[in-house]
Design a protein around this motif. Sequence first.
Motif, mmCIF file in Angstrom:
data_model
loop_
_atom_site.group_PDB
_atom_site.id
_atom_site.type_symbol
_atom_site.label_atom_id
_atom_site.label_comp_id
_atom_site.label_asym_id
_atom_site.label_seq_id
_atom_site.Cartn_x
_atom_site.Cartn_y
_atom_site.Cartn_z
ATOM 1 N N ILE A 1 0.805 -1.216 0.000
ATOM 2 C CA ILE A 1 0.000 0.000 0.000
ATOM 3 C C ILE A 1 0.841 1.271 0.000
ATOM 4 O O ILE A 1 0.346 2.335 -0.328
ATOM 5 C CB ILE A 1 -0.982 0.024 1.187
ATOM 6 C CG1 ILE A 1 -0.237 -0.041 2.512
ATOM 7 C CG2 ILE A 1 -1.992 -1.100 1.065
ATOM 8 C CD1 ILE A 1 -1.115 0.228 3.704
ATOM 9 N N ASN A 2 2.094 1.173 0.356
ATOM 10 C CA ASN A 2 2.955 2.354 0.365
ATOM 11 C C ASN A 2 3.824 2.447 -0.883
ATOM 12 O O ASN A 2 4.655 3.347 -0.995
ATOM 13 C CB ASN A 2 3.845 2.353 1.608
ATOM 14 C CG ASN A 2 3.027 2.525 2.866
ATOM 15 O OD1 ASN A 2 2.070 3.286 2.893
ATOM 16 N ND2 ASN A 2 3.381 1.805 3.902
ATOM 17 N N GLY A 3 3.648 1.537 -1.822
ATOM 18 C CA GLY A 3 4.441 1.541 -3.041
ATOM 19 C C GLY A 3 3.995 2.628 -4.004
ATOM 20 O O GLY A 3 2.795 2.855 -4.208
ATOM 21 N N ARG A 4 4.949 3.310 -4.608
ATOM 22 C CA ARG A 4 4.641 4.397 -5.537
ATOM 23 C C ARG A 4 3.851 3.895 -6.740
ATOM 24 O O ARG A 4 2.908 4.541 -7.190
ATOM 25 C CB ARG A 4 5.933 5.057 -6.008
ATOM 26 C CG ARG A 4 5.713 6.254 -6.904
ATOM 27 C CD ARG A 4 7.025 6.858 -7.376
ATOM 28 N NE ARG A 4 6.830 8.108 -8.025
ATOM 29 C CZ ARG A 4 6.414 8.255 -9.288
ATOM 30 N NH1 ARG A 4 6.146 7.189 -9.999
ATOM 31 N NH2 ARG A 4 6.262 9.444 -9.818
ATOM 32 N N GLU A 5 4.231 2.745 -7.274
ATOM 33 C CA GLU A 5 3.570 2.214 -8.468
ATOM 34 C C GLU A 5 2.090 1.939 -8.203
ATOM 35 O O GLU A 5 1.229 2.266 -9.015
ATOM 36 C CB GLU A 5 4.271 0.945 -8.936
ATOM 37 C CG GLU A 5 3.762 0.426 -10.253
ATOM 38 C CD GLU A 5 4.560 -0.766 -10.755
ATOM 39 O OE1 GLU A 5 3.963 -1.580 -11.472
ATOM 40 O OE2 GLU A 5 5.750 -0.882 -10.429
ATOM 41 N N VAL A 6 1.801 1.355 -7.057
ATOM 42 C CA VAL A 6 0.406 1.070 -6.696
ATOM 43 C C VAL A 6 -0.375 2.378 -6.546
ATOM 44 O O VAL A 6 -1.499 2.503 -7.028
ATOM 45 C CB VAL A 6 0.339 0.249 -5.387
ATOM 46 C CG1 VAL A 6 -1.087 0.108 -4.906
ATOM 47 C CG2 VAL A 6 0.964 -1.114 -5.592
ATOM 48 N N TYR A 7 0.239 3.356 -5.929
ATOM 49 C CA TYR A 7 -0.390 4.669 -5.733
ATOM 50 C C TYR A 7 -0.707 5.321 -7.080
ATOM 51 O O TYR A 7 -1.805 5.817 -7.306
ATOM 52 C CB TYR A 7 0.541 5.550 -4.901
ATOM 53 C CG TYR A 7 -0.012 6.905 -4.583
ATOM 54 C CD1 TYR A 7 -0.975 7.081 -3.605
ATOM 55 C CD2 TYR A 7 0.432 8.032 -5.275
ATOM 56 C CE1 TYR A 7 -1.487 8.336 -3.308
ATOM 57 C CE2 TYR A 7 -0.072 9.285 -4.994
ATOM 58 C CZ TYR A 7 -1.028 9.432 -4.014
ATOM 59 O OH TYR A 7 -1.530 10.666 -3.736
ATOM 60 N N MET A 8 0.266 5.288 -7.985
ATOM 61 C CA MET A 8 0.083 5.914 -9.291
ATOM 62 C C MET A 8 -0.963 5.175 -10.136
ATOM 63 O O MET A 8 -1.723 5.790 -10.868
ATOM 64 C CB MET A 8 1.410 5.981 -10.053
ATOM 65 C CG MET A 8 2.403 6.901 -9.401
ATOM 66 S SD MET A 8 1.704 8.555 -9.205
ATOM 67 C CE MET A 8 3.045 9.407 -8.469
ATOM 68 N N LYS A 9 -1.009 3.855 -10.034
ATOM 69 C CA LYS A 9 -2.036 3.104 -10.748
ATOM 70 C C LYS A 9 -3.419 3.477 -10.227
ATOM 71 O O LYS A 9 -4.392 3.527 -10.983
ATOM 72 C CB LYS A 9 -1.807 1.600 -10.612
ATOM 73 C CG LYS A 9 -0.696 1.091 -11.498
ATOM 74 C CD LYS A 9 -0.548 -0.408 -11.373
ATOM 75 C CE LYS A 9 0.560 -0.923 -12.255
ATOM 76 N NZ LYS A 9 0.700 -2.383 -12.152
#
Length: 58
Positions: free
Chosen positions: A23-31
């Motif tokens: 949940i703190n990953g940039r890629e997941v956030y951007m998706k």
Amino acid sequence: MGRSPIKDVEVKVLLKQVLTNEINGREVYMKGIDQSYYYEGYMLFKVEVLKETNNGKE
């Protein structure tokens, strides 16, 4: 309010299969941002394309 004819157990099983611990990953956030804009009807840019055109600067 009436009850849904869909069994919530089935929905929970489907959702549990696609959940992530990142949940703190940039890629997941951007998706998530991409999906939010797509839902609103904006499909002109994707975050990963903007990142590439920005020479990798964040």
